[in-house]
Design a protein around this motif. Structure first.
Motif, PDB file in Angstrom:
ATOM      1  N   ASP A   1      29.665  30.012  45.866  1.00 51.13           N
ATOM      2  CA  ASP A   1      31.021  29.624  45.483  1.00 51.13           C
ATOM      3  C   ASP A   1      31.843  29.355  46.739  1.00 51.13           C
ATOM      4  O   ASP A   1      31.872  30.180  47.664  1.00 51.13           O
ATOM      5  CB  ASP A   1      31.687  30.719  44.646  1.00 51.13           C
TER       6      ASP A   1
ATOM      7  N   ASP B   1      34.844  18.944  33.801  1.00 48.39           N
ATOM      8  CA  ASP B   1      35.070  20.393  33.783  1.00 48.39           C
ATOM      9  C   ASP B   1      35.608  20.777  35.159  1.00 48.39           C
ATOM     10  O   ASP B   1      34.865  20.756  36.144  1.00 48.39           O
ATOM     11  CB  ASP B   1      33.764  21.119  33.501  1.00 48.39           C
TER      12      ASP B   1
ATOM     13  N   THR C   1      36.158  23.459  36.521  1.00 48.58           N
ATOM     14  CA  THR C   1      35.545  24.650  37.132  1.00 48.58           C
ATOM     15  C   THR C   1      34.175  24.341  37.728  1.00 48.58           C
ATOM     16  O   THR C   1      33.557  25.230  38.318  1.00 48.58           O
ATOM     17  CB  THR C   1      35.389  25.767  36.088  1.00 48.58           C
TER      18      THR C   1
ATOM     19  N   ARG D   1      29.604  25.506  44.781  1.00 54.18           N
ATOM     20  CA  ARG D   1      30.430  25.289  43.588  1.00 54.18           C
ATOM     21  C   ARG D   1      31.905  25.499  43.926  1.00 54.18           C
ATOM     22  O   ARG D   1      32.278  26.453  44.602  1.00 54.18           O
ATOM     23  CB  ARG D   1      30.021  26.252  42.467  1.00 54.18           C
TER      24      ARG D   1
ATOM     25  N   ASN E   1      35.771  25.635  42.112  1.00 53.63           N
ATOM     26  CA  ASN E   1      36.546  25.798  40.879  1.00 53.63           C
ATOM     27  C   ASN E   1      37.965  25.296  41.126  1.00 53.63           C
ATOM     28  O   ASN E   1      38.755  25.951  41.802  1.00 53.63           O
ATOM     29  CB  ASN E   1      36.549  27.263  40.449  1.00 53.63           C
TER      30      ASN E   1
ATOM     31  N   LEU F   1      40.421  25.156  39.218  1.00 59.45           N
ATOM     32  CA  LEU F   1      41.479  25.894  38.528  1.00 59.45           C
ATOM     33  C   LEU F   1      42.022  27.043  39.374  1.00 59.45           C
ATOM     34  O   LEU F   1      43.023  27.655  39.007  1.00 59.45           O
ATOM     35  CB  LEU F   1      40.963  26.427  37.180  1.00 59.45           C
ATOM     36  N   GLN F   2      41.366  27.331  40.479  1.00 63.89           N
ATOM     37  CA  GLN F   2      41.812  28.394  41.370  1.00 63.89           C
ATOM     38  C   GLN F   2      42.592  27.787  42.538  1.00 63.89           C
ATOM     39  O   GLN F   2      42.073  26.896  43.234  1.00 63.89           O
ATOM     40  CB  GLN F   2      40.620  29.187  41.904  1.00 63.89           C
TER      41      GLN F   2
ATOM     42  N   SER G   1      41.031  27.338  45.959  1.00 69.05           N
ATOM     43  CA  SER G   1      39.962  26.356  46.102  1.00 69.05           C
ATOM     44  C   SER G   1      40.440  25.099  46.831  1.00 69.05           C
ATOM     45  O   SER G   1      39.646  24.436  47.510  1.00 69.05           O
ATOM     46  CB  SER G   1      39.412  25.972  44.722  1.00 69.05           C
TER      47      SER G   1
END
Length: 370
Positions: free
Chosen positions: A45, A291, A293, A315, A317, A319-320, A323
């Protein structure tokens, strides 16, 4: 049971079985991560402190090893072309033409005679009318002019000589490849550098980010990316006579797939391209399909001293909030594959569309036959 209900009952199992094979531009985030463990693929991540890693496909260029050329000793060399102009007053030994702007009818006016270029041969000497053989190699233009004047003394009235030098092949570098004006670049005592020579050849045919510059001096070869060679760069060396410069087109790209607005192959504009820049150049993620995320970067890396490259998936995300800071620091590598995953809701929507495509005609037929 009505005909409509019977038809729906018959179609529903067929459509349900087909749901798993609905057409799609790419996998969902769950499909990407579902089989990582059994395939021994590492998932990382991306956080603000996540290192970008090094792609196994990235061709790291060896360090530049060719130094500045030593200062060149002045002096004429074989192959140089000398242009000799003789100025005379009164009696003209060479049948001089009047100097521009002078009145040829006035007695005693000085005239000038410019001789065709004289190429200095291998023995380093030149022959000049009424002056005989004169040593030119290793001497300056002023010295050669003075030698000619001395030989003409007593044969011409107050002769004065000016000699200019055009550097020959032995005092030049050669440019070839993806350059607008290939050929020889004369090197003067000012000490032309690598970027000077490329500029004199009108620059590269391709973008600097897509160009490798290769310098060959004797048996030594050094290579650098042209966009990384600056005025103060170690690669911007002082050139030596006989250096060979080759510009080679070499485009670095990454691939964008999935639910991005632009599925394409992106070329690097500079030495560094971040994940946020790559995602923006791909038009971002599609609102109706993506998507947020699941933005993935697929890459082969040499990790933990492994003898062979291993597959790694990063990966992001979206939505954070953190990020977006991480994406500004995460550097893309040559041959990376960036995938924007499809949202799981897309499959449901496609299933409903297929169901409507089957049921709607049946409803129409049922209404018309009542």
């Amino acid at each position: 049971m009505t005909r409509l209900a019977a038809l729906a009952a018959l179609a529903l199992p067929i459509l349900t079985g087909a749901c798993a094979s609905l057409p799609s531009s790419g996998p969902t985030a769950g499909q990407v991560t579902g089989s990582l463990r059994e395939n021994q693929i590492t998932l990382i991540d991306i956080q603000p402190g996540t290192p970008s890693g090094e792609s196994a496909a990235r061709q790291a260029l060896p360090a530049w090893t060719i130094p500045d050329a030593p200062p060149r000793a002045g002096g004429i060399a074989p192959g140089d072309v000398l242009t000799v102009t003789v100025y005379e007053a009164g009696y003209a030994l060479f049948g001089n033409s009047p100097i521009a702007g002078a009145d040829p009818s006035q007695p005693g006016i000085a005239g000038a005679q410019r001789f065709p270029g004289i190429t200095v041969p291998e023995d380093g000497t030149i022959r000049f009318p009424y002056a005989g053989t004169i040593r030119a190699e290793g001497r300056s233009a002023v010295d050669v002019a003075a030698a000619i004047e001395g030989r003409l003394r007593g044969k011409s009235q107050a002769a004065q000589v000016i000699v200019t030098v055009e550097p020959g092949p032995r005092r030049s570098a050669v440019l070839s490849g993806a350059v607008k004006k290939p050929g020889r670049v004369p090197l003067s005592e000012a000490g032309e550098r690598l970027l000077d020579a490329i500029a004199l050849a009108e620059g590269p045919e391709t973008r600097p980010a897509d160009t490798l510059v290769k310098l060959t001096r004797g048996d030594t070869v050094s290579t650098a990316r042209l966009d990384e060679v600056g005025a103060a760069s170690p690669a911007n060396v002082v050139l030596a006579p006989g250096d060979r410069i080759e510009l080679v087109r070499n485009v670095r790209t990454l691939t964008v797939l999935g639910a991005a607005n632009s599925v394409s192959e992106l070329a690097f504009d500079s030495a560094e391209l971040t994940l946020s820049e790559a995602l923006a150049r791909a038009g971002g993620a599609k609102d109706e399909k993506a998507d947020p995320t699941g933005v993935f970067v697929f890459r082969y890396e040499l990790r933990d001293g492994a003898p062979q490259p291993v597959p790694v998936i990063y990966r992001l995300n979206l939505l954070q909030p953190q990020s977006y800071f991480a994406a500004q620091r995460f550097r893309m590598r040559e041959k990376d594959v960036m995938l924007v995953a499809n949202a799981q809701a897309n499959q449901i929507g496609k299933f409903v569309q297929m169901l409507n495509a089957v049921i709607a005609p049946a409803i129409t037929v049922d209404l018309l036959t009542r």
